[in-house]
Write a protein that holds these residues in place. Structure first.
Motif: not given
Length: 181
Positions: A13, A17-20, A43-44
């Motif tokens: 979290k 840069g974490v998108q999913a 929220t990703q």
């Protein structure tokens, strides 16, 4: 096997840069990931693998499963398939027969077992023998078998026999499957 993965998910979290998030697993583990994901308010988007394509996962994860996406076989969304889909009659009949016989919701894993048995029986019949090599050769000649898991065409170099068309992207909405594609 961790009973709690909040530490791992917190690290993800807070990573830039974490998108999913994609979790590959089966059994109780993915439900724990899903519950901890929800508890942390991540929220990703959360994606699970086809290994959770059962109502048992949804029951284990509870409300936290809402919004989770995964690839699944047509069997779990039989009623949502287009009328012209070649799998529609197969998955609809299997679903009805399974649920009537077992008084439980259909399982994609039962469908896989059914498909495997049908492929083996057909190969044995075509081979006219119980010789392992002859049966294998006949299984490898399977082409266009419409099963609960997809349309199977095998070869000596492809023992899975499925392509990406076997999977439908689904999202869990209010404890049920919703086809997205």
């Amino acid at each position: 096997k961790d009973p709690d993965v909040t530490a791992q998910l917190t690290k993800i979290k807070n990573a830039p840069g974490v998108q999913a998030i994609f979790n590959f697993g089966f059994g109780q583990g993915p439900a724990i990931v899903t519950k901890n994901y929800k508890q942390l308010g991540i929220t990703q988007p959360l994606y699970q693998s086809h290994g959770v394509a059962s109502k048992d996962y949804i029951r284990l994860a509870g409300d936290a499963a809402d919004g989770v996406r995964l690839p699944a076989a047509g069997l779990v969304i039989a009623d949502q398939l287009a009328a012209a889909d070649p799998q529609k009659p197969v998955v609809s009949a299997f679903k009805k027969d399974y649920e009537t016989a077992f008084k439980a919701e259909v399982s994609t894993f039962a469908g896989h077992a059914y498909d495997g048995l049908q492929l083996a029986l057909s190969a044995i019949q075509r081979a006219g023998s119980s010789d392992k090599a002859k049966i294998r050769d006949e299984i490898e000649k399977t082409s266009g078998y419409v099963g609960t898991g997809g349309i199977v065409s095998m070869s000596p170099t492809d023992h899975m026999g499925l392509n990406l068309s076997a999977f439908h992207m689904v999202e869990i909405v209010k404890g049920d499957w919703k086809m997205l594609d």
